[in-house]
Design a protein around this motif. Structure first.
Motif, mmCIF file in Angstrom:
data_model
loop_
_atom_site.group_PDB
_atom_site.id
_atom_site.type_symbol
_atom_site.label_atom_id
_atom_site.label_comp_id
_atom_site.label_asym_id
_atom_site.label_seq_id
_atom_site.Cartn_x
_atom_site.Cartn_y
_atom_site.Cartn_z
ATOM 1 N N LEU A 5 0.830 -1.202 0.000
ATOM 2 C CA LEU A 5 0.000 0.000 0.000
ATOM 3 C C LEU A 5 0.870 1.260 0.000
ATOM 4 N N VAL A 9 -5.616 2.839 3.193
ATOM 5 C CA VAL A 9 -6.861 2.446 2.537
ATOM 6 C C VAL A 9 -7.794 1.942 3.623
ATOM 7 N N LYS A 10 -8.945 2.579 3.713
ATOM 8 C CA LYS A 10 -9.906 2.235 4.757
ATOM 9 C C LYS A 10 -10.295 0.765 4.653
ATOM 10 N N SER A 11 -10.320 0.090 5.756
ATOM 11 C CA SER A 11 -10.685 -1.325 5.915
ATOM 12 C C SER A 11 -9.735 -2.284 5.212
ATOM 13 N N LEU A 12 -8.562 -1.785 4.772
ATOM 14 C CA LEU A 12 -7.586 -2.677 4.136
ATOM 15 C C LEU A 12 -6.247 -2.625 4.863
ATOM 16 N N GLY A 13 -5.732 -1.426 5.104
ATOM 17 C CA GLY A 13 -4.457 -1.321 5.799
ATOM 18 C C GLY A 13 -3.873 0.078 5.715
ATOM 19 N N VAL A 19 -0.424 -6.389 1.838
ATOM 20 C CA VAL A 19 -1.721 -7.031 2.033
ATOM 21 C C VAL A 19 -2.026 -7.934 0.839
ATOM 22 N N VAL A 21 -4.935 -9.168 -1.652
ATOM 23 C CA VAL A 21 -6.259 -8.809 -2.162
ATOM 24 C C VAL A 21 -6.524 -9.613 -3.429
ATOM 25 N N TYR A 25 -9.488 -6.573 -7.702
ATOM 26 C CA TYR A 25 -9.449 -5.377 -6.860
ATOM 27 C C TYR A 25 -8.120 -4.661 -7.031
ATOM 28 N N LEU A 30 -6.764 -0.501 -6.837
ATOM 29 C CA LEU A 30 -5.578 -0.043 -6.105
ATOM 30 C C LEU A 30 -4.468 0.481 -7.027
#
Length: 148
Positions: A5, A9-13, A19, A21, A25, A30
């Motif tokens: 990242l 990113v909200k609710s991801l990290g 991460v 995914v 996505y 991203l």
């Protein structure tokens, strides 16, 4: 797909995390929005070097804060206040005045927002003002309030 990242990113990290995914996505959200890059050997190595550099800078800032705190331990500033009849003071000494006095007398730029006065200084005497220089370091500056 593993992604590094580049931003929170909200609710991801958070920024800098690796991460996992779904491929769709990653390719459709991203990567095009520059929120992440694919985690391969080169990008993982770059991330490791960035983290090392960030740790080194954080340690240097911590050491500088410790040195500043140690130098402030022995120093004091004098702030003058007006007084009326019977030695009563007019007003109080603010952190802005303390910061200005430190810049003038000691040559140190101290942030008035980092000074932690429990209550306003409304009388003459010696006071110890804690200054939060770093999240882990709090220095103490001696302030002498005298009559003008």
């Amino acid at each position: 797909m593993k992604i590094i990242l580049l931003a929170d990113v909200k609710s991801l990290g958070k920024k800098g995390e690796v991460v996992t995914v779904s491929d769709a996505y990653a390719r459709n959200q991203l990567i095009p929005k520059k929120l992440g890059v694919e985690a391969n050997n080169k990008t993982l190595n770059d991330l490791k070097l960035q983290n090392k550099h960030a740790d080194k800078v954080a340690e240097e800032n911590y050491q500088a804060a410790l040195q500043l705190a140690d130098s402030l331990k022995d120093k004091s500033v004098t702030v003058k206040m007006k007084a009326g009849e019977g030695g009563r003071t007019f007003g109080s000494v603010s952190t802005k005045e303390i910061a200005h006095a430190a810049a003038e007398q000691l040559g140190l730029e101290l942030d008035k927002k980092k000074m932690q006065l429990k209550e306003a200084i409304k009388s003459f005497g010696m006071y110890e003002v804690p200054i939060k220089i770093h999240p882990k370091v709090t220095a103490v500056l001696t302030v002498k309030v005298t009559e003008e």
